[in-house]
Design a protein around this motif. Structure first.
Motif, short mmCIF file in Angstrom:
data_model
loop_
_atom_site.label_atom_id
_atom_site.label_comp_id
_atom_site.label_asym_id
_atom_site.label_seq_id
_atom_site.Cartn_x
_atom_site.Cartn_y
_atom_site.Cartn_z
N ALA A 160 0.84 -1.20 0.00
CA ALA A 160 0.00 0.00 0.00
C ALA A 160 0.88 1.26 0.00
O ALA A 160 1.98 1.25 0.56
N ARG A 173 -2.33 6.00 5.12
CA ARG A 173 -2.24 4.77 4.33
C ARG A 173 -3.47 4.70 3.42
O ARG A 173 -4.60 4.96 3.85
N ASP A 175 -5.49 2.14 0.88
CA ASP A 175 -5.62 0.77 0.40
C ASP A 175 -5.62 0.78 -1.13
O ASP A 175 -6.48 1.43 -1.74
N PRO A 176 -4.68 0.09 -1.77
CA PRO A 176 -4.60 0.19 -3.24
C PRO A 176 -5.80 -0.43 -3.95
O PRO A 176 -6.08 -0.07 -5.10
#
Length: 883
Positions: A160, A173, A175-176
């Protein structure tokens, strides 16, 4: 800050006070220009899979090159993450360079290639995370939240993207797969860290840096975060982990790297051999050796932890500026060179450099990261990403899509976005900090100036973010070059508009520079001007009243840099002002100014000092000033400072050591004036106010946040022009302090309507004497005004004429003598209480703006609900002007 002139009258001795003698003065000074928004840049051709012929430069054996003439900036660019696995070198492959446009206004700061072939980048200006598909050229942006200003991005062990977001003061962060955003705010008691870059150690812990003097760690599993104070304060920028998991960061402001003990979190500084080299980024090779980009020294350095050994190599070219550093899978060292507008590859085995020029001008690659066979950079200055493919890669890399319309270049002198006004917050008292969210379109000036050892020559770079705040398109913008009218000189070179070179035109004895805009700049749109300038200062009184000079060990730099003129209903206000008045007329703007000077000099300037770096021979001091109408600078090795706090403002008084008693007297007088005017008009907005003794022969000159006073006035036992200095100094100080309200905070055209600031400053001086000494003091000063007017036999000359309409005698007699008497008559006509309410409203209504005689009259009529035209016809304007 800007220049002020003062014209003086005779002294007076108020009845019953017996201790005053006051003097009238007139002062000067307008300032800067207007600010920005966002303007298209003419398209830059895209290079599609271009074979790059690198320019090899053998490494010489000379000592490291010295620090560049113009020392650089602040802020940071992230240094990425996971160690790429080695791939075999592909023989006989010629490197190719390709650029990918990203949405206009993104200003990508960092870039991070992802395992799936995509490329993540931080769209710092728009507060988003971007994703580029190199196969199609398509981009997608993910908003990170209101206030976001993402700086660094790396791809973590979880696949990520992890972002250091300086705007949110948090780690982020994304989330891809789902694009879900997870926020990890810094602890509330940390304050603003100015987050920069991050790296993962081999335990999966994320380490990060904050330019404000912090570094820290986050355990993504537990969410536990710790923030540490950097051992040497401000500066942590780049950060990286070695293959063994050791973590090091680089500190630009501290000119060192530091090793972090992963168990305790303690950081140990490690100093490169070259002092003040400006260690900006750090990156590990496969053997755990640290490579460092030395921004200010123009070098790349290597530190070997095994033996504690350092080596340094100067980059090729004149005054290189290595910003980013990255080591690829072949242990080749890559750097971005701002000066050469190139990516540079260094081969440690042969100690040679190869330069890969970037086709788009002013690319300003602030960070590099790669994956096997690819080296990626973020072109913060052009809204593009760039890749150099060093080996044949799998997949079908399609040519870059057609160029999108360009955007504004990011600042290159300071690592801060044009819209970021946080640097100015500390310079404003809490009650006035709301202005940082106001003044849309106010110009932002970035200055980098280096003073020669003899102080009579100055080299500078300037960038200005300018917004068209008019209701019509502008085909040109005019800059003023006042040193060319002040017995010195200003020479301009390298003028660019949005990164593209333009040819300016000069007029008015080289004191006005016309910069063409093609296409014209529409209302609400912005441009960025970039230029270099060289200034020669006269070793005598230069300019009106000797305000631009190096004399008797004091350097006074009034409006020394290119300043944007005001555009109003008359068009561009450029003219050669008469020698008896103020010379500039400017809008309120924001200034970041970095000044490099001999270490022996005390530097005093408009605004507040926000950063200082010192070496054995030189110092580099950064000032933030805004909103102000000009930036004024004084330097001397003779000064001693005395200070005190008045309300929410620190007041500093600078004078030669032998005249410190006079500096204390001036400080007393300034304190009384600030208290008087804070009560009567509204609070002084800045946290700092400076009084500085110079060799000007106006007795006093006003600038934003600072006033220059004749050095001779500081001798308590002396005389100036036949008058005792201490009472004379008091009138000067009161008048010049009043100009902070009327000229600095409330602007006006000082060339065409000088009465608006000079007569009001004189009237304020009457109020000062009344507040300090009672009615007898005010009466004494009032008599001096009468005597001044009497010099022209009380001629019925309007006070509202341009300076050029007066001769030397009538200018002082009418504007400084008759003018304040008109204000008194106006107060009597309106009623004292009504007038007091009006003048406070006038100040607040026009704060940071530009007032006119018409707007002054109209607001007064609103307050008194009366017709003031007959009074203005009698005192202010020529008869046919008043309707």
């Amino acid at each position: 800050m800007q220049q002020g002139q003062t014209i003086w009258s005779t002294l007076f001795k108020p009845t019953g006070v017996g201790m005053l003698t006051a003097f009238l003065l007139g002062c000067a000074g307008p300032p800067p220009a207007a600010t920005p928004t966002a303007t298209p840049v003419p398209p830059t051709p895209i290079v599609q899979a271009v074979e790059v012929q690198p320019t090899p430069t053998p490494q010489n054996t000379l000592p490291p090159s010295p620090t560049p003439t113009l020392s650089p900036t602040q802020e940071a660019t992230p240094v990425p993450t996971t160690e790429p696995s080695p791939v075999p070198t592909v023989a006989a492959f010629e490197p190719t360079l390709q650029e990918y446009p990203v949405p206009s206004g993104s200003h990508p700061h960092d870039v991070a290639p992802a395992p799936d072939g995509a490329v993540w980048y931080t769209a710092q200006a728009s507060g988003e995370l971007g994703r580029l598909d190199p196969h199609t050229g398509e981009t997608r942006h993910i908003p990170l939240g209101q206030g976001s200003a993402p700086h660094g991005v790396i791809v973590g062990p979880d696949g990520a993207p992890w972002i250091t977001d300086s705007g949110l003061n948090a780690l982020v962060r994304v989330d891809p797969a789902t694009e879900e955003i997870q926020l990890f705010p810094l602890p509330a008691d940390t304050g603003y860290a100015n987050l920069n870059t991050a790296t993962f150690d081999n335990q999966g812990v994320l380490w990060f840096t904050g330019q404000s003097g912090f570094y820290g760690r986050l355990d993504p599993t537990s969410g536990e975060m710790r923030v540490f104070n950097a051992p040497r304060g401000r500066g942590p920028y780049g950060i990286d982990a070695t293959p063994d998991g050791d973590v090091y960061y680089a500190s630009l402001a501290g000119s060192h790297i530091a090793h972090i003990d992963l168990a305790t979190g303690a950081a140990t500084p490690l100093d490169p051999p070259t002092p003040g080299q400006g260690a900006r980024r750090v990156w590990s090779d496969s053997q755990g050796r640290l490579w460092v980009s030395e921004w200010q020294a123009g070098q790349v350095a290597r530190y070997d932890p095994a033996g504690g050994e350092w080596r340094e190599w100067p980059l090729p070219g004149e005054q290189p500026l290595p910003y980013a550093v990255y080591v690829d899978e072949q242990d080749m060292v890559w750097l971005s060179d701002f000066a050469a507008n190139a990516l540079v590859r260094f081969d440690p085995a042969t100690e040679t450099f190869e330069s890969f020029p970037i086709p788009s001008p002013t690319a300003n690659v602030r960070q590099i990261l790669g994956r096997p066979g690819e080296v990626w950079g973020a072109e913060s200055g052009t809204d593009k990403l760039v890749v150099i493919r060093t080996a044949a890669t799998t997949g079908d890399e399609s040519p870059a899509p057609a160029e999108e319309e360009g955007s504004l270049p990011d600042p290159s002198l300071f690592e801060i976005t044009w819209a970021d006004r946080s640097s100015f917050q500390a310079g404003l008292i809490p009650g006035e900090q709301a202005v940082l969210d106001d003044l849309p379109g106010a110009s932002v000036y970035h200055l980098d100036a280096q003073l020669s050892t003899d102080l009579v020559n100055l080299q500078g770079r300037e960038e200005v973010h300018y917004t068209n705040r008019e209701d019509e398109s502008l085909a040109e913008v005019h800059f003023r070059l006042f040193p060319n009218l002040a017995d010195g000189s200003a020479t301009i070179s390298g003028v660019k508009v949005n990164g593209l070179a333009v040819e300016p035109e000069y007029k008015l004895q080289q004191s006005a520079m016309r910069v063409p805009l093609s296409p014209p700049l529409p209302p609400g749109e912005s441009v960025v001007f970039q230029l270099e300038f060289a200034v020669q200062v006269p070793a005598e009184e230069g300019g009106n009243y000797g305000t631009f000079a190096f004399k008797d060990g004091v350097l006074a730099l009034a409006h020394f840099y290119p300043l944007i003129a005001v555009y109003d209903d008359e068009g561009w206000n450029v003219e050669i002002a008469p020698y008896i008045g103020d010379v500039i007329y400017a809008d309120a703007s924001f200034y970041l100014a970095r000044v490099t000077a001999p270490i022996s000099q005390t530097l005093i300037a408009s605004g507040s000092e926000i950063n200082r770096e010192q070496g054995d021979a030189q110092q580099t001091v950064t000032f933030a000033a805004g909103p102000v109408r000009d930036f004024y600078l004084v330097a001397s090795d003779r000064y001693t400072v005395t200070s005190r706090t008045v309300g929410e403002t620190i007041v500093n008084s600078y004078a030669p050591t032998e005249l410190v008693a006079g500096a204390e007297i001036a400080l007393d007088q300034a304190e009384a004036a600030l208290q008087s005017f804070n009560t009567r008009f509204g609070p002084y907005p800045f946290t700092e106010f400076d009084l500085v003794s110079t060799t000007n022969f106006a007795l006093g000159v006003e600038y934003p946040g600072i006033v220059a006073l004749l050095i001779d006035l500081y001798d308590p036992a002396g005389e100036v022009r036949g008058s005792a200095t201490t009472p004379l100094l008091e009138g000067v100080v009161a008048h010049e302090v009043a100009h902070q309200w009327f000229y600095s905070q409330v602007g006006n055209d000082q060339v065409d309507e000088p009465w608006l600031d000079e007569a009001l400053a004189q009237y304020a001086t009457i109020l000062y004497y009344q507040d300090v000494y009672g009615e007898a003091g005010a009466a004494g000063f009032r008599r001096s005004l009468e005597r001044r007017w009497q010099r022209v036999n009380r001629a019925d000359i309007p006070i509202g004429l341009p300076v050029a309409a007066y001769d030397e005698s009538s200018y002082g007699a009418i504007v400084y003598g008759r003018g304040p008497l008109f204000i008194e008559q106006l107060a009597a006509t309106m009623g004292q209480e009504t007038f007091a309410n009006f003048i406070r409203d006038y100040y607040r209504t026009n704060l940071w703006g530009i007032a006119t005689g018409d707007s002054f009259k109209q607001l007064a009529e609103q307050h008194c609900a009366c017709d003031l035209a007959p009074l203005f016809e009698e005192w202010v304007w020529e008869k046919e002007v008043v309707q």
